[in-house]
Design a protein around this motif. Structure first.
Motif, PDB file in Angstrom:
ATOM      1  N   ASP A  40       0.930  -1.172  -0.173  1.00 53.28           N
ATOM      2  CA  ASP A  40      -0.062   0.035  -0.251  1.00 53.28           C
ATOM      3  C   ASP A  40       0.961   1.275   0.063  1.00 53.28           C
ATOM      4  O   ASP A  40       1.405   1.491   1.001  1.00 53.28           O
ATOM      5  CB  ASP A  40      -0.848  -0.141   1.225  1.00 53.28           C
ATOM      6  CG  ASP A  40      -1.713   1.198   1.272  1.00 53.28           C
ATOM      7  OD1 ASP A  40      -1.547   1.941   0.323  1.00 53.28           O
ATOM      8  OD2 ASP A  40      -2.500   1.371   2.324  1.00 53.28           O
ATOM      9  N   ILE A  41       1.556   1.988  -1.283  1.00 55.20           N
ATOM     10  CA  ILE A  41       2.132   2.973  -1.451  1.00 55.20           C
ATOM     11  C   ILE A  41       1.498   4.099  -0.441  1.00 55.20           C
ATOM     12  O   ILE A  41       2.620   5.003  -0.545  1.00 55.20           O
ATOM     13  CB  ILE A  41       2.339   3.052  -2.689  1.00 55.20           C
ATOM     14  CG1 ILE A  41       1.125   3.563  -3.541  1.00 55.20           C
ATOM     15  CG2 ILE A  41       3.107   1.949  -3.358  1.00 55.20           C
ATOM     16  CD1 ILE A  41       1.407   3.956  -4.892  1.00 55.20           C
ATOM     17  N   THR A  42       0.288   4.283  -0.167  1.00 54.96           N
ATOM     18  CA  THR A  42      -0.086   5.521   0.432  1.00 54.96           C
ATOM     19  C   THR A  42       0.329   5.359   2.048  1.00 54.96           C
ATOM     20  O   THR A  42       0.209   6.433   2.708  1.00 54.96           O
ATOM     21  CB  THR A  42      -1.669   5.731   0.366  1.00 54.96           C
ATOM     22  OG1 THR A  42      -2.082   4.478   1.197  1.00 54.96           O
ATOM     23  CG2 THR A  42      -1.804   5.581  -0.930  1.00 54.96           C
ATOM     24  N   SER A  43       0.920   4.240   2.391  1.00 61.50           N
ATOM     25  CA  SER A  43       1.276   4.065   3.939  1.00 61.50           C
ATOM     26  C   SER A  43       2.807   4.723   3.834  1.00 61.50           C
ATOM     27  O   SER A  43       3.758   3.927   3.194  1.00 61.50           O
ATOM     28  CB  SER A  43       1.312   2.800   4.265  1.00 61.50           C
ATOM     29  OG  SER A  43       1.910   2.601   5.511  1.00 61.50           O
ATOM     30  N   GLU A  44       3.086   5.604   4.685  1.00 61.88           N
ATOM     31  CA  GLU A  44       4.463   6.008   5.225  1.00 61.88           C
ATOM     32  C   GLU A  44       5.437   4.720   5.652  1.00 61.88           C
ATOM     33  O   GLU A  44       6.468   4.652   5.275  1.00 61.88           O
ATOM     34  CB  GLU A  44       4.466   7.310   6.123  1.00 61.88           C
ATOM     35  CG  GLU A  44       5.725   7.594   6.198  1.00 61.88           C
ATOM     36  CD  GLU A  44       5.730   9.152   6.971  1.00 61.88           C
ATOM     37  OE1 GLU A  44       6.827   9.554   7.357  1.00 61.88           O
ATOM     38  OE2 GLU A  44       4.688   9.372   7.674  1.00 61.88           O
ATOM     39  N   THR A  45       4.743   4.027   6.451  1.00 64.23           N
ATOM     40  CA  THR A  45       5.597   2.894   7.095  1.00 64.23           C
ATOM     41  C   THR A  45       5.792   1.831   5.846  1.00 64.23           C
ATOM     42  O   THR A  45       6.978   1.314   6.163  1.00 64.23           O
ATOM     43  CB  THR A  45       4.655   2.256   8.147  1.00 64.23           C
ATOM     44  OG1 THR A  45       4.257   3.306   9.041  1.00 64.23           O
ATOM     45  CG2 THR A  45       5.546   1.071   8.786  1.00 64.23           C
ATOM     46  N   ALA A  74       1.367   3.852 -10.436  1.00 59.34           N
ATOM     47  CA  ALA A  74      -0.110   3.811  -9.881  1.00 59.34           C
ATOM     48  C   ALA A  74      -0.695   4.975  -9.741  1.00 59.34           C
ATOM     49  O   ALA A  74      -0.538   6.165  -9.267  1.00 59.34           O
ATOM     50  CB  ALA A  74       0.213   3.414  -8.413  1.00 59.34           C
ATOM     51  N   GLY A  75      -2.198   5.049 -10.064  1.00 62.04           N
ATOM     52  CA  GLY A  75      -3.148   6.298  -9.821  1.00 62.04           C
ATOM     53  C   GLY A  75      -4.423   5.498  -9.815  1.00 62.04           C
ATOM     54  O   GLY A  75      -4.851   4.432 -10.003  1.00 62.04           O
ATOM     55  N   VAL A  76      -5.508   6.508  -9.354  1.00 63.80           N
ATOM     56  CA  VAL A  76      -6.890   6.132  -9.391  1.00 63.80           C
ATOM     57  C   VAL A  76      -7.721   7.435  -9.757  1.00 63.80           C
ATOM     58  O   VAL A  76      -7.353   8.525  -9.573  1.00 63.80           O
ATOM     59  CB  VAL A  76      -7.030   5.979  -7.640  1.00 63.80           C
ATOM     60  CG1 VAL A  76      -6.938   7.180  -6.999  1.00 63.80           C
ATOM     61  CG2 VAL A  76      -8.583   5.391  -7.659  1.00 63.80           C
ATOM     62  N   VAL A  99      -3.334   8.371  -3.294  1.00 61.38           N
ATOM     63  CA  VAL A  99      -2.839   7.666  -4.272  1.00 61.38           C
ATOM     64  C   VAL A  99      -1.798   8.333  -5.414  1.00 61.38           C
ATOM     65  O   VAL A  99      -0.572   7.848  -5.676  1.00 61.38           O
ATOM     66  CB  VAL A  99      -3.726   6.626  -4.760  1.00 61.38           C
ATOM     67  CG1 VAL A  99      -3.131   5.893  -6.093  1.00 61.38           C
ATOM     68  CG2 VAL A  99      -4.480   5.858  -3.868  1.00 61.38           C
ATOM     69  N   ASN A 100      -2.458   9.486  -5.916  1.00 62.66           N
ATOM     70  CA  ASN A 100      -1.973  10.144  -6.958  1.00 62.66           C
ATOM     71  C   ASN A 100      -0.958  11.115  -6.590  1.00 62.66           C
ATOM     72  O   ASN A 100       0.038  11.350  -7.513  1.00 62.66           O
ATOM     73  CB  ASN A 100      -2.951  10.972  -7.574  1.00 62.66           C
ATOM     74  CG  ASN A 100      -3.975   9.854  -8.175  1.00 62.66           C
ATOM     75  OD1 ASN A 100      -3.793   8.544  -8.170  1.00 62.66           O
ATOM     76  ND2 ASN A 100      -5.095  10.314  -8.774  1.00 62.66           N
ATOM     77  N   ALA A 116     -11.408  15.878  -8.293  1.00 62.12           N
ATOM     78  CA  ALA A 116     -10.203  15.359  -7.418  1.00 62.12           C
ATOM     79  C   ALA A 116      -9.123  14.597  -8.400  1.00 62.12           C
ATOM     80  O   ALA A 116      -7.842  15.063  -8.066  1.00 62.12           O
ATOM     81  CB  ALA A 116     -10.799  14.126  -6.813  1.00 62.12           C
ATOM     82  N   TYR A 117      -9.237  14.016  -9.491  1.00 63.06           N
ATOM     83  CA  TYR A 117      -8.467  13.735 -10.491  1.00 63.06           C
ATOM     84  C   TYR A 117      -7.541  14.678 -10.976  1.00 63.06           C
ATOM     85  O   TYR A 117      -6.348  14.620 -10.920  1.00 63.06           O
ATOM     86  CB  TYR A 117      -9.178  12.737 -11.275  1.00 63.06           C
ATOM     87  CG  TYR A 117      -7.947  11.951 -12.222  1.00 63.06           C
ATOM     88  CD1 TYR A 117      -7.212  10.810 -11.905  1.00 63.06           C
ATOM     89  CD2 TYR A 117      -7.842  12.462 -13.641  1.00 63.06           C
ATOM     90  CE1 TYR A 117      -6.497  10.288 -12.839  1.00 63.06           C
ATOM     91  CE2 TYR A 117      -6.942  11.786 -14.627  1.00 63.06           C
ATOM     92  CZ  TYR A 117      -6.216  10.757 -14.114  1.00 63.06           C
ATOM     93  OH  TYR A 117      -5.301  10.130 -15.118  1.00 63.06           O
ATOM     94  N   ALA A 118      -8.329  15.794 -11.538  1.00 66.95           N
ATOM     95  CA  ALA A 118      -7.268  16.952 -12.298  1.00 66.95           C
ATOM     96  C   ALA A 118      -6.622  17.710 -11.124  1.00 66.95           C
ATOM     97  O   ALA A 118      -5.385  17.765 -11.502  1.00 66.95           O
ATOM     98  CB  ALA A 118      -8.532  17.775 -12.778  1.00 66.95           C
TER      99      ALA A 118
END
Length: 250
Positions: free
Chosen positions: A65-70, A93-95, A115-116, A155-157
């Motif tokens: 899970d690349i959004t996790s700092e740990t 990776a993107g959403v 994520v982005n 949000a995406y933009a």
């Protein structure tokens, strides 16, 4: 798997499919890099890594899970153990959440940003020492034409616009090193993220008459990841067949 300490390793996020999988193959085959296939979906990451190994490319899967700092910090140690020191980081990776202003709640907004934008920041931070000590380090971020032209899904933009700004801002952190940081900004592309119902209309609004294949974008990422691109730094390359220059996909 034997560790290849001292080898050149590319970390590719979103490597489980679409542009990420094609990019992983491009970097492995074209630049001779070992590839760390990072994806939150373990089965997809494993599948890409197995395909690369079948083609004679050193690769390993890292379900993270690349959004996790740990998790980002732990990934450094895991990649070092499995493959070696990292010279290339490609944030694919993107959403995309297809929601307008009234339909986007704060939780969805934060998730898209995490994520982005936040994930590329965390991973660049985590691998910065590796990148600086490489013969030449490369960071390539996958933004979007939406981050330049705007898009109906705010949000995406906004996340892609932030990623473009992060790309150019990181030049200050790598000042004086052989590290370059660039971004690509694809238009409509034939990946799982594509709105299939709109594909024909998007192709008709593109001067080249077709939407992108992932290989079109991966080829540019391959160039930006190679030694010949040493003079290219802080840029965002739009890859969309000319669509966003003359038209709107809407």
């Amino acid at each position: 798997m034997a560790a290849l300490h001292g080898s050149s390793v590319a970390v590719v996020t979103g490597a489980g499919g679409g542009l990420g999988a094609v990019t992983a193959k491009t970097l492995g085959a074209g630049l001779g890099l070992a590839v760390a296939c990072v994806d939150i979906d373990e089965a997809s990451a494993t599948r890409t890594a197995e395909e690369l190994r079948g083609a004679g490319i050193e690769a390993a899967a890292f379900p993270v899970d690349i959004t996790s700092e740990t998790a980002a910090a732990s990934l450094v140690e895991s990649v070092h153990t499995e493959l070696g020191s990292v010279s290339h980081l490609v944030n694919i990776a993107g959403v995309l959440r297809r929601t307008h202003l009234a339909d986007t709640d704060a939780a969805s907004w934060r998730m898209v940003m995490d994520v982005n934008v936040t994930a590329p920041f965390l991973l660049t931070q985590a691998f910065a020492d590796d990148l600086r000590t490489a013969e030449y380090g490369r960071v390539v971020n996958c933004a979007s034409f939406a981050g330049i032209r705007g898009y109906e899904y705010p949000a995406y933009a906004a996340s892609k616009a932030a990623l473009i700004n992060l790309t150019s801002s990181l030049l200050f952190d790598f000042w004086g090193s052989a590290v370059t940081v660039n971004a690509v900004a694809p238009g409509a592309m034939d990946t799982p993220m594509l709105d299939r119902a709109a594909a024909e209309r998007m192709a008709a609004k593109t001067p080249t008459g077709r939407i992108l294949a992932p290989e079109d974008v991966a080829a540019v990422i391959g160039f930006l990841s190679g030694p010949a691109s040493r003079g290219v730094n802080g840029t965002t390359t739009v890859i969309d067949g000319g669509a966003s220059l003359l038209f709107s996909y809407r």
